[in-house]
Design an enzyme around this catalytic site. Structure first.
Site, PDB file in Angstrom:
ATOM      1  N   GLU A  34       0.877  -1.163   0.000  1.00 48.99           N
ATOM      2  CA  GLU A  34       0.000   0.000   0.000  1.00 48.99           C
ATOM      3  C   GLU A  34       0.924   1.225   0.000  1.00 48.99           C
ATOM      4  O   GLU A  34       1.813   1.328   0.846  1.00 48.99           O
ATOM      5  CB  GLU A  34      -0.873  -0.008   1.264  1.00 48.99           C
ATOM      6  N   ARG A 258       4.722 -12.650   9.722  1.00 49.51           N
ATOM      7  CA  ARG A 258       5.350 -11.349   9.636  1.00 49.51           C
ATOM      8  C   ARG A 258       6.748 -11.432  10.232  1.00 49.51           C
ATOM      9  O   ARG A 258       6.973 -12.142  11.211  1.00 49.51           O
ATOM     10  CB  ARG A 258       4.552 -10.394  10.521  1.00 49.51           C
ATOM     11  N   LYS A 268       4.369   0.992   9.112  1.00 50.82           N
ATOM     12  CA  LYS A 268       4.495   2.275   8.420  1.00 50.82           C
ATOM     13  C   LYS A 268       3.853   3.403   9.215  1.00 50.82           C
ATOM     14  O   LYS A 268       4.343   4.525   9.229  1.00 50.82           O
ATOM     15  CB  LYS A 268       3.864   2.179   7.023  1.00 50.82           C
TER      16      LYS A 268
HETATM   17  P1  ATP Z   1       2.547  -1.843   7.696  1.00 49.16           P
HETATM   18  O1  ATP Z   1       1.881  -2.217   8.962  1.00 49.16           O
HETATM   19  O2  ATP Z   1       3.999  -1.567   7.855  1.00 49.16           O
HETATM   20  O3  ATP Z   1       1.843  -0.772   6.950  1.00 49.16           O
HETATM   21  P2  ATP Z   1       1.362  -3.604   5.857  1.00 49.16           P
HETATM   22  O4  ATP Z   1       1.252  -5.069   5.893  1.00 49.16           O
HETATM   23  O5  ATP Z   1       0.140  -2.807   6.039  1.00 49.16           O
HETATM   24  O6  ATP Z   1       2.497  -3.176   6.841  1.00 49.16           O
HETATM   25  P3  ATP Z   1       1.596  -3.395   3.045  1.00 49.16           P
HETATM   26  O7  ATP Z   1       2.079  -2.250   2.239  1.00 49.16           O
HETATM   27  O8  ATP Z   1       0.161  -3.718   3.010  1.00 49.16           O
HETATM   28  O9  ATP Z   1       2.055  -3.125   4.547  1.00 49.16           O
HETATM   29  O10 ATP Z   1       2.494  -4.677   2.761  1.00 49.16           O
HETATM   30  C1  ATP Z   1       2.870  -5.142   1.501  1.00 49.16           C
HETATM   31  C2  ATP Z   1       3.233  -6.584   1.638  1.00 49.16           C
HETATM   32  O11 ATP Z   1       4.318  -6.743   2.538  1.00 49.16           O
HETATM   33  C3  ATP Z   1       2.078  -7.394   2.173  1.00 49.16           C
HETATM   34  O12 ATP Z   1       1.966  -8.585   1.458  1.00 49.16           O
HETATM   35  C4  ATP Z   1       2.458  -7.623   3.600  1.00 49.16           C
HETATM   36  O13 ATP Z   1       1.889  -8.806   4.082  1.00 49.16           O
HETATM   37  C5  ATP Z   1       3.982  -7.668   3.545  1.00 49.16           C
HETATM   38  N1  ATP Z   1       4.560  -7.254   4.814  1.00 49.16           N
HETATM   39  C6  ATP Z   1       4.359  -6.098   5.470  1.00 49.16           C
HETATM   40  N2  ATP Z   1       5.019  -6.082   6.637  1.00 49.16           N
HETATM   41  C7  ATP Z   1       5.672  -7.258   6.722  1.00 49.16           C
HETATM   42  C8  ATP Z   1       6.530  -7.868   7.699  1.00 49.16           C
HETATM   43  N3  ATP Z   1       6.844  -7.243   8.830  1.00 49.16           N
HETATM   44  N4  ATP Z   1       7.010  -9.099   7.438  1.00 49.16           N
HETATM   45  C9  ATP Z   1       6.700  -9.732   6.306  1.00 49.16           C
HETATM   46  N5  ATP Z   1       5.902  -9.243   5.358  1.00 49.16           N
HETATM   47  C10 ATP Z   1       5.387  -8.016   5.553  1.00 49.16           C
HETATM   48 MG    MG Z   2      -1.497  -2.380   5.001  1.00 47.19          MG
END
Ligand code: ATP
Ligand code: MG
Length: 558
Positions: A34, A258, A268
């Site tokens: 995202e 994760r 983020k």
């Molecule tokens: P954040 O909480 O940092 O915003 P998010 O999962 O909302 O993390 P996205 O931009 O939606 O962030 O993530 C893109 C991809 O990266 C998704 O498939 C997500 O599952 C993966 N991802 C995000 N954070 C992690 C993590 N800590 N470990 C492994 N994969 C991750």
């Molecule tokens: Mg997200």
């Protein structure tokens, strides 16, 4: 270290089976960020996994921006994400945006309405939440649940046309308000949001929810293995329900744990707070666990990929020790970093029997681990700096550095012996008077003298003053997000220390992106804040794991 690379992880095992039994000839994966912030080290795991799979198996990976939330998304983030994925060493087949599919997703919604599988609900989000039930009690159906197909079509089209204010209506799937999986109790598929979108502008005032967009985008792109993190396990049922009822390409969702590292936060939203509230200088502050922060700090793509390989793919969440990431970068930088000499806390050595104004240069290897890196010339002189703590007036046994009457080698130069210690009025050592052995030059030493200690040094006349930024953990506790109170209460106020260094002059040509080992100190790189003859270096990591040693010491003391 376990040899992770030799065995397949559980997702690779699934894919190998799928290819073997002919379910697929090749695979398609995607990395779906995202664009609401910069990528962090957790994302690196997901990137290495998704792109790694299509390096290992036939197929390709798309980069898909999951941009269904117009409020938090920005083009700056899109650009940084692309830069970071490329920097990590991966190239996507197609660059896609969930917003590319808004028309198609709208059509899908109409299909569900026509099939009697979706309805427009006039309930507010609070009312919907209140009627959701609990895991043990069924929810209550909305009075709007039994609207006719015609009425639903009319209302949904008018939602799209902008006739209704934000939050006044939603489109919901018509599944089962008593379903054991709470997410299946008539989930919201579309909401009204009169907001400008970074790509579609003002075209839309209804936006699909994650569940309505993600699986359908996967399906449109013929993604075979849609990999996400464990919190989406309960969403899989809805993912499958939508694909089945829309009768579209059957993508499948797989979940892995994760990856988070200790002494930092990887969310983020939290990282954005650190930036906005100026705890750090920006998303690329070298203390940040973002890819851009790590890059600026001097981490290499190879070291981050190695780290992701070593931690592997797990089904259970755990906090990974940042020490492992540091181990990986040391391993890589040892192979590629150029060796340089920088003295941090100098004491002047005067070589009394060395000729005045001699202009001698000594040769020193750029990297003993890499013969192709060649050698450089370093000016030597009558006056040099060594580290203050490389001298001891009353040394203990087995102290092999400089001490009165004791000999050491100056790296790539001569053996010197300390003859006299000069102190200032306050009793602090101001100069060391030494003599050198003229026939002890490194490489052609005929002195016959053997010494155990080798010190780094710089010639006083040629030393270049540089600023060095030494970083420590950003947080004082292992898992700030899980502590009581605000995670920012646990910030380490001493995470940045600025010190001066006296560098050998070859560092005048240091360029951004080059990696250096300052002998006996650590790994460093030039920072982008350097300019107009001001040289600023970031310490990537110390040479040894001083932190772990300190920890050991304190635990032994306890
Ligand atoms: P954040 O909480 O940092 O915003 P998010 O999962 O909302 O993390 P996205 O931009 O939606 O962030 O993530 C893109 C991809 O990266 C998704 O498939 C997500 O599952 C993966 N991802 C995000 N954070 C992690 C993590 N800590 N470990 C492994 N994969 C991750
Ligand atoms: Mg997200």
């Amino acid at each position: 270290m376990p040899a992770e690379e030799t065995s397949l992880n559980f997702i690779e095992e699934i894919i190998e089976q799928d290819l073997k039994n002919g379910k697929y000839k090749s695979i398609v994966t995607r990395f779906p960020p995202e664009p609401n912030g910069y990528l962090h080290i957790g994302h690196a795991s997901s990137i290495c996994l998704n792109f790694g799979l299509t390096k290992k198996f036939p197929g390709y990976t798309n980069l898909r921006f999951d941009d269904t939330n117009p409020m938090t998304e920005e083009t700056e983030y899109v650009e940084s994400i692309k830069e970071d994925v490329r920097w990590l060493g991966f190239e996507w087949k197609n660059e896609r945006y969930a917003s590319d599919y808004f028309d198609q997703l709208y059509e899908f919604a109409l299909t569900l309405i026509q099939k009697g599988l979706a309805y427009v609900d006039d309930s507010s989000s609070e009312m919907i939440a209140n009627r959701k039930g609990t895991p043990t009690e069924p929810g209550k159906e909305s009075a709007d649940r039994n609207r006719s197909v015609e009425e639903n079509l009319d209302l949904f089209k008018r939602m799209k046309a902008g006739e209704f204010p934000d939050g006044s209506r939603t489109l919901r799937a018509r599944i089962d308000m008593a379903h054991h999986n709470m997410l299946m109790r008539d989930p919201v598929l579309y909401r009204i949001k009169h907001a400008h979108h970074h790509r579609t502008g003002d075209k839309w005032c209804i936006y699909p929810m994650y569940d309505m967009a993600h699986g359908q985008s996967d399906s449109i792109e013929n993604v075979t293995h849609s990999i996400c993190t464990l919190e989406f396990v309960p969403h899989r049922e809805l993912y499958d329900w939508l694909i089945k009822n829309l009768e579209i390409y059957p993508s499948h969702q797989y979940e892995f744990a994760r990856r988070n590292i200790n002494y930092t936060v990887t969310s983020k939203r939290k990282l954005l707070q650190l930036v906005n509230e100026k705890y750090v200088t920006g998303w690329d502050d070298p203390r940040m666990p973002t890819i851009s922060g790590l890059r600026r700090r001097g981490f290499t793509p190879e070291s981050i990929r190695d780290f992701c390989d070593r931690i592997g793919v797990a089904k259970r969440e755990n906090l990974v020790d940042v020490g492992l990431l540091e181990f990986c970068v040391r391993e890589h930088l040892n192979k590629v970093a150029l060796r340089r000499m920088v003295v941090f806390d100098p004491v002047k050595v005067i070589i009394t029997n060395y000729q005045e104004n001699h202009n001698e240069k000594v040769k020193s290897e750029n990297n003993p681990e890499d013969v192709s890196s060649g050698a450089r010339e370093i000016p030597f002189g009558k006056e040099i700096y060594i580290e203050r703590d490389d001298f001891m007036e009353n040394p203990p046994k087995k102290y092999f550095r400089l001490a009165p009457g004791q000999m050491v080698r100056l790296k790539s130069a001569y053996i010197i012996k300390c003859d006299e210690v000069i102190k200032d009025a306050g009793g602090r050592i101001s100069e060391l008077h030494c003599s050198y052995l003229p026939d002890s030059h490194s490489g052609h030493d005929t002195s016959g003298v053997k010494v155990k200690g080798t010190l780094h040094w710089v010639s006083v006349n040629d030393a270049v003053e540089v600023e060095v930024r030494e970083y420590d953990r950003l947080f004082k506790v292992e898992d700030p997000a899980s502590e009581a109170g605000d995670f920012k209460d646990y910030i380490n106020e001493n995470s940045l220390k600025i010190v001066k260094g006296y560098a050998e002059p070859s560092l005048l040509s240091a360029a951004l992106g080059e990696h250096f080992q300052f002998l006996r100190k650590g790994y460093y790189c030039l920072d982008k804040d350097s300019d107009n003859g001001k040289f600023i270096f970031n310490r990537t990591v110390t040479l040894k794991d001083v932190w772990a040693k300190e920890q050991q010491k304190t635990s032994v003391q306890k």
